[in-house]
Structure formats: structure tokens, C-alpha cells
Design an enzyme around this catalytic site. Structure first.
Site, PDB file in Angstrom:
ATOM      1  N   PHE A 193       3.273  53.662 136.665  1.00  0.00           N
ATOM      2  CA  PHE A 193       2.468  54.846 136.983  1.00  0.00           C
ATOM      3  C   PHE A 193       1.015  54.717 136.523  1.00  0.00           C
ATOM      4  CE2 PHE A 193       4.962  58.451 138.770  1.00  0.00           C
ATOM      5  CZ  PHE A 193       6.068  57.689 139.102  1.00  0.00           C
ATOM      6  N   CYS A 198       7.207  67.375 144.614  1.00  0.00           N
ATOM      7  CA  CYS A 198       7.516  67.818 143.254  1.00  0.00           C
ATOM      8  C   CYS A 198       6.317  67.996 142.317  1.00  0.00           C
ATOM      9  CB  CYS A 198       8.509  66.854 142.620  1.00  0.00           C
ATOM     10  SG  CYS A 198      10.113  66.926 143.429  1.00  0.00           S
TER      11      CYS A 198
HETATM   12  N1  NAD Z   1      12.917  65.529 146.448  1.00  0.00           N
HETATM   13  C1  NAD Z   1      12.836  64.999 145.253  1.00  0.00           C
HETATM   14  O1  NAD Z   1      12.381  63.875 145.078  1.00  0.00           O
HETATM   15  C2  NAD Z   1      13.324  65.768 144.047  1.00  0.00           C
HETATM   16  C3  NAD Z   1      13.512  65.085 142.842  1.00  0.00           C
HETATM   17  C4  NAD Z   1      13.961  65.793 141.735  1.00  0.00           C
HETATM   18  C5  NAD Z   1      14.178  67.159 141.832  1.00  0.00           C
HETATM   19  N2  NAD Z   1      13.961  67.802 143.019  1.00  0.00           N
HETATM   20  C6  NAD Z   1      14.239  69.236 143.073  1.00  0.00           C
HETATM   21  O2  NAD Z   1      15.506  69.411 143.703  1.00  0.00           O
HETATM   22  C7  NAD Z   1      15.493  70.581 144.522  1.00  0.00           C
HETATM   23  C8  NAD Z   1      15.832  70.207 145.948  1.00  0.00           C
HETATM   24  O3  NAD Z   1      14.834  69.357 146.448  1.00  0.00           O
HETATM   25  P1  NAD Z   1      14.970  68.609 147.853  1.00  0.00           P
HETATM   26  O4  NAD Z   1      13.774  67.750 147.983  1.00  0.00           O
HETATM   27  O5  NAD Z   1      16.315  68.004 147.975  1.00  0.00           O
HETATM   28  O6  NAD Z   1      14.862  69.871 148.850  1.00  0.00           O
HETATM   29  P2  NAD Z   1      15.040  69.890 150.429  1.00  0.00           P
HETATM   30  O7  NAD Z   1      14.111  70.915 150.920  1.00  0.00           O
HETATM   31  O8  NAD Z   1      14.992  68.509 150.978  1.00  0.00           O
HETATM   32  O9  NAD Z   1      16.542  70.414 150.625  1.00  0.00           O
HETATM   33  C9  NAD Z   1      16.997  71.677 150.277  1.00  0.00           C
HETATM   34  C10 NAD Z   1      18.194  72.019 151.176  1.00  0.00           C
HETATM   35  O10 NAD Z   1      18.793  73.223 150.715  1.00  0.00           O
HETATM   36  C11 NAD Z   1      19.272  73.938 151.859  1.00  0.00           C
HETATM   37  N3  NAD Z   1      19.528  75.334 151.497  1.00  0.00           N
HETATM   38  C12 NAD Z   1      18.637  76.308 151.206  1.00  0.00           C
HETATM   39  N4  NAD Z   1      19.292  77.447 150.887  1.00  0.00           N
HETATM   40  C13 NAD Z   1      20.618  77.189 150.962  1.00  0.00           C
HETATM   41  C14 NAD Z   1      21.814  77.953 150.733  1.00  0.00           C
HETATM   42  N5  NAD Z   1      21.747  79.208 150.333  1.00  0.00           N
HETATM   43  N6  NAD Z   1      22.986  77.355 150.928  1.00  0.00           N
HETATM   44  C15 NAD Z   1      23.061  76.072 151.328  1.00  0.00           C
HETATM   45  N7  NAD Z   1      21.987  75.296 151.546  1.00  0.00           N
HETATM   46  C16 NAD Z   1      20.773  75.833 151.366  1.00  0.00           C
HETATM   47  C17 NAD Z   1      18.149  73.727 152.880  1.00  0.00           C
HETATM   48  O11 NAD Z   1      18.603  73.987 154.196  1.00  0.00           O
HETATM   49  C18 NAD Z   1      17.799  72.254 152.634  1.00  0.00           C
HETATM   50  O12 NAD Z   1      18.561  71.401 153.468  1.00  0.00           O
HETATM   51  C19 NAD Z   1      14.108  71.199 144.345  1.00  0.00           C
HETATM   52  O13 NAD Z   1      14.159  72.152 143.332  1.00  0.00           O
HETATM   53  C20 NAD Z   1      13.264  70.018 143.917  1.00  0.00           C
HETATM   54  O14 NAD Z   1      12.157  70.416 143.135  1.00  0.00           O
HETATM   55  C21 NAD Z   1      13.554  67.130 144.119  1.00  0.00           C
END
Ligand code: NAD
Length: 478
Positions: A276, A287
Site C-alpha cells: 500500500f 469501501c
Molecule cells: N466489497 C468489498 O470489497 C467489501 C470488503 C469488506 C467489507 N465489505 C462490506 O460488506 C458489505 C457488503 O458489501 P458488498 O460489496 O458485497 O455489497 P454489494 O452491494 O455487492 O451486495 C449487497 C447485496 O445485498 C443484497 N441485499 C440488500 N438487501 C437485502 C435483503 N434485505 N435481503 C437479501 N439481500 C439483500 C443486494 O441485492 C446485493 O446483492 C458492505 O457493508 C461493505 O462495506 C465489502
């Protein structure tokens, strides 16, 4: 164990597939029917290396199903993960509406047939564990008001640290697992769930060998609040580290030092570490920005103004503008010029464009009257869908993007860009100007290929000469 994962985005799908690979029976739930149909066909709705293989292997080893019916999945589960999105609100705070809906639905699925653990994997502000508990209880009260005393569950926070682009490897061979809860029974179930990961007792999947250095994984047990805070603090630190590298790179450029050399020199210090520290056009993704804004908001709620976090955001925004400044330095007028962008995804090996520097740069260039060509090996369709308002000309190759362009900008460091024939690229351009926003190329190679090259934190030979001359004259004058 029987596991439900609510949310099949980047985190939920990878978590579900990997837990199934470890031998748990997993049901992944989403409200998005298209995503669920895609996953049922064994296809991944996102571009993530090794994920489709893991979906296949997970189905074979532990069992992996996909549904839109949360209640029927949760009712037969021991552990229910919440992995829904927590996007930023205009105020900066995390929007918890998806988390709240999921927690309430989980509550309605509860009955007295077993003890269940509800695990929050989404990144959520401190105190959200308590909120989840309250919402699950409310769901129980709505559906089982009579037997609510017999319905037992625990809540844990298990923040996710995977990186898009290497999410499967990060999940199978994590640096650490953090589990926060105040309840001993809940912790015991979480330890059992993760035992194969902690002991690394599962066979490494083909194509993802376990490195010699991975022996056992540290599982850190904390309070709920501690786990929630660890996630925000980790992301804020990583963003700050990149911001620091960019600040130093900007100073290097002025004084005639080579930033990559300087970063190598400081990264060798074991207290700092080499990762990094690559200067570039700034971080992006779903994020860092969102989590820093949420942490700032949280701190403000407690009457604390974090100057360091605020500066970290400002430094990153300025870094994206740097590309425009460098183009102006070279071309003076951008109106009517054609600028070719290499890379759109916020980083290589993903199609994720959330808060990608490319969008910021393309938007600004278009506002200034420039034409924008772009080539990305994976993320072009996602970009067309996400930002149909941006009048970008999407190209089939880097060469196609460079043809007749006035400048070429490397925005994402995709591996394939490293082996581009620079002389061929320079040969088809109107003006052979290269702004290497990720320091992918060696300046000498680019200059030899005919480019007017500028990187990030790299002093061009002319700048170096000027710096040496001005240092010489200062010495002479004193
Ligand atoms: N993407 C990353 O690299 C990453 C890494 C670490 C942590 N996070 C955290 O993890 C969480 C998810 O991130 P992501 O990137 O996977 O999000 P994303 O937007 O790719 O996916 C979220 C999913 O949740 C679904 N969803 C929403 N409400 C719902 C419900 N009530 N029931 C069922 N499904 C539902 C949506 O349709 C979507 O498919 C966030 O809080 C993010 O900050 C993400």
C-alpha cells in the site's frame, strides 16, 4: 453446520462459496432475483477470479443453494450471516436500511427449534450489533408473540477484510479472523464454524495453493463494539497509507526524487511494511471513502473531529485532479482533445466501478470539452450500465483507444498493460503523451518508445536537471 448468507454481492457470494467449500451447508439469499438465477446456473454475477470454481466446488463439498426466500433458509440454519450493502447517505453516515430489513426478516424466521447466531459481516457503525439484536427481537415479537421467551439467539460481529480481485484467496487464507460478541455460546459456535479455516485443515483448491507461510490463522475474539471499530480503523489506516505515499510522491516530483525508490526504501522498515505504498491517482472502490465518511460521522456524533481522517479524504480527491493538471501541463488546452484512458475498474481483477478514479477523471475531462476513449479488459460493460450519462467511446483494445488520441492515461494497473508495445501505441497517437497514473512503465522505456512520459512522483529527466541546477545555484549563492 447449516449456514445462511443474506446478500449475494462481493462479500456474500465469496463468503457463501468458501464456507461451503469448508464443508458447511450454505444457502445464499438475495432480494435480487436476477442475481439468484445467475448464481443458480453456477455463474457469478460479478467478475472475481476463482469465484465460479468455488461455487462449483462449494456445491460439491458442503452444499450451496441460492434463494430469494430468506425465511425458509434461516429457519433451518445455525448461523445466519448478514452481508448486505451499507452505502453512504448524503450526510456520510452508513445507510442501514438494507441491514435493518434483513435483521427484521431474520427475526420473523426464528423459532424455538434451535439456538441461532446472527452474524453481521456488513461494515456497520459501532452499535449496529445492538441494533441487529433489537430488530431480530422485534421480528420475533411480530411473528411469535406467545413463544418469544423460548426463541434463543446470539449476535456477533465478524468484519470482512477481503479484497476484490483476490477475494477467494483472502477468504481461504486470511491474515486474521475477527469475531466480536459478548455471549459465550455464540462465540463457541463461531469458533466451531471457523475451525477448518483457523487450523487450515482443508485441502487447498486447485489453482489456489496454500503458501508455505500460511500455517494457522489467528482468530481474534473481541467485544461487539471492538470488532465493528476494527473494520473501520483498518480501512482508514490503509487509505491513509496510500494517501501518505501520494503526498510523498508529490514532494518527490518537486525535489527531483523517484517516488518508487523512496517507497522501496521506507517499505523495507518492518514497522512500515512495503504494501500500500504505491503512488498513483488515488484509491477508490466501495469501501475506503464510504467507511472513512462513516467513521468521521460516528466520531462527530461523539463530539470528536478527526483531522487526520478528513485530510485523508482531501488528499485522495486532489490526487485524482493531478491527472487533469498533468494533461493541462502537457497539452495546455483540453477542449477538443482526445484523451485515452487505460483502465476503468477501481483496481485490477475486478469489474467494480464504485468510486473509481476513472469515473471522476472521465467526468472532469468531458466537462472540460475533451473527448474520452477508454479501454478496460473487464469493466467496460459495467461502466456502460453504471454511467450511461458519460459519453465515453469504448474501445476494443489499448491500441484502438490510443489511435489518434492526444494523450494516454493509465488509470488502472491491469497486468496486460505492462506488456503493451509502447512504440506501437506512440506510433498511432496524434501526440505521444503518456500520463502513467499507476507507474506501470519504466520512464526510460516509454521515452525510448517515443513518448513524452510523466508518472506519479517520478521526476522526468528535464525536471531532474532543473532540480540539480537549482540546488547548485542555491549553493553557489549562499
Ligand atoms: N466489497 C468489498 O470489497 C467489501 C470488503 C469488506 C467489507 N465489505 C462490506 O460488506 C458489505 C457488503 O458489501 P458488498 O460489496 O458485497 O455489497 P454489494 O452491494 O455487492 O451486495 C449487497 C447485496 O445485498 C443484497 N441485499 C440488500 N438487501 C437485502 C435483503 N434485505 N435481503 C437479501 N439481500 C439483500 C443486494 O441485492 C446485493 O446483492 C458492505 O457493508 C461493505 O462495506 C465489502
Amino acid at each position: 453446520m447449516r449456514v445462511t448468507v443474506v446478500g449475494t454481492g462481493y462479500v456474500g457470494t465469496v463468503t457463501g462459496a468458501c464456507l461451503a467449500y469448508l464443508g458447511h451447508h450454505v444457502t445464499c439469499v438475495d432480494t435480487d432475483e436476477t442475481k439468484i438465477s445467475t448464481l443458480r446456473r453456477g455463474e457469478s454475477p460479478i467478475y472475481e477470479p476463482h469465484l465460479e470454481d468455488m461455487l462449483r466446488l462449494g456445491a460439491k463439498r458442503g452444499g450451496l443453494e441460492f434463494t430469494t426466500d430468506l425465511v425458509s433458509a434461516a429457519v433451518t440454519s445455525d448461523v445466519i450471516f448478514i452481508a448486505v450493502g451499507t452505502p453512504p447517505l448524503p450526510t456520510g453516515e452508513a445507510d442501514l436500511c438494507y441491514l435493518e430489513a434483513a435483521a427484521r426478516s431474520i427475526g420473523t424466521a426464528m423459532d424455538g427449534s434451535r439456538f441461532r447466531v446472527v452474524v453481521n459481516k456488513s461494515t456497520v457503525p459501532v452499535g449496529s450489533g445492538n441494533l441487529v439484536e433489537t430488530l431480530v427481537r422485534e421480528g420475533i415479537l411480530d411473528t411469535h408473540p406467545e413463544s418469544r421467551q423460548d426463541i434463543l439467539f446470539g449476535v456477533a460481529s465478524n468484519p470482512e477484510f477481503l479484497r476484490e480481485g483476490s477475494a477467494v484467496a483472502d477468504s481461504l487464507y486470511p491474515d486474521r479472523i475477527v469475531v466480536g460478541t459478548g455471549d459465550a455460546r455464540t462465540m463457541a459456535i463461531m469458533l466451531e464454524l471457523y475451525e477448518p479455516l483457523v487450523a487450515q485443515s482443508f485441502p487447498a483448491p486447485e489453482g489456489l495453493p496454500r503458501s508455505e507461510s500460511v500455517k494457522a490463522v489467528c482468530l481474534l475474539t473481541t467485544s461487539l463494539t471492538g470488532a465493528e471499530m476494527i473494520k473501520y480503523a483498518a480501512n482508514a489506516f490503509l487509505a491513509m497509507k496510500i494517501g501518505f505515499a501520494n503526498e510523498i510522491a508529490n514532494i518527490c516530483e518537486r525535489v527531483g526524487a523517484e517516488a518508487p525508490e523512496v517507497m522501496a526504501g521506507i517499505g523495507l522498515d518492518s514497522r512500515i511494511g512495503a504494501k500500500f505504498l504505491s503512488p498513483g491517482v488515488g484509491w477508490g472502490g466501495s469501501c475506503f471513502g464510504k467507511d472513512i465518511h462513516a467513521l468521521l460521522h460516528m466520531a462527530q456524533e461523539y463530539g470528536y473531529e478527526s483531522k487526520l481522517l478528513r485530510a485523508s479524504l482531501e488528499v485522495n480527491t486532489a490526487q485524482r485532479h493531478l491527472v487533469i493538471q498533468k494533461l493541462q501541463e502537457k497539452l495546455f488546452i483540453l477542449k477538443g482533445r482526445t484523451i485515452a484512458l487505460l483502465g476503468l475498474a477501481f483496481k485490477p481483477d475486478t469489474d467494480d466501478l464504485r468510486d473509481a478514479p476513472s469515473l471522476h477523471i472521465a467526468e472532469r475531462l468531458l466537462q472540460m470539452g475533451a473527448r474520452v476513449n477508454a479501454y478496460d479488459p473487464i469493466a467496460m460493460n459495467a461502466c456502460k450500465e453504471l454511467r450511461c450519462d458519460l459519453k465515453i467511446r469504448y474501445c476494443d483494445s489499448a491500441l484502438d483507444a490510443a489511435r489518434d488520441a492526444d494523450a494516454l492515461v493509465v488509470v488502472t494497473e491491469w497486468a496486460e498493460f505492462r506488456s503493451l508495445d509502447l512504440a506501437e501505441l506512440a506510433g498511432v497517437m496524434e501526440k505521444a503523451i503518456l500520463v502513467d497514473g499507476r507507474n506501470v512503465f519504466h520512464p526510460g522505456d516509454a521515452i525510448a518508445a517515443g513518448f513524452d512520459y510523466t508518472g506519479i512522483g517520478r521526476s522526468t529527466p528535464r525536471r531532474k536537471q532543473e532540480a540539480i541546477a537549482s540546488a547548485g545555484s542555491r549553493k553557489h549563492n549562499s
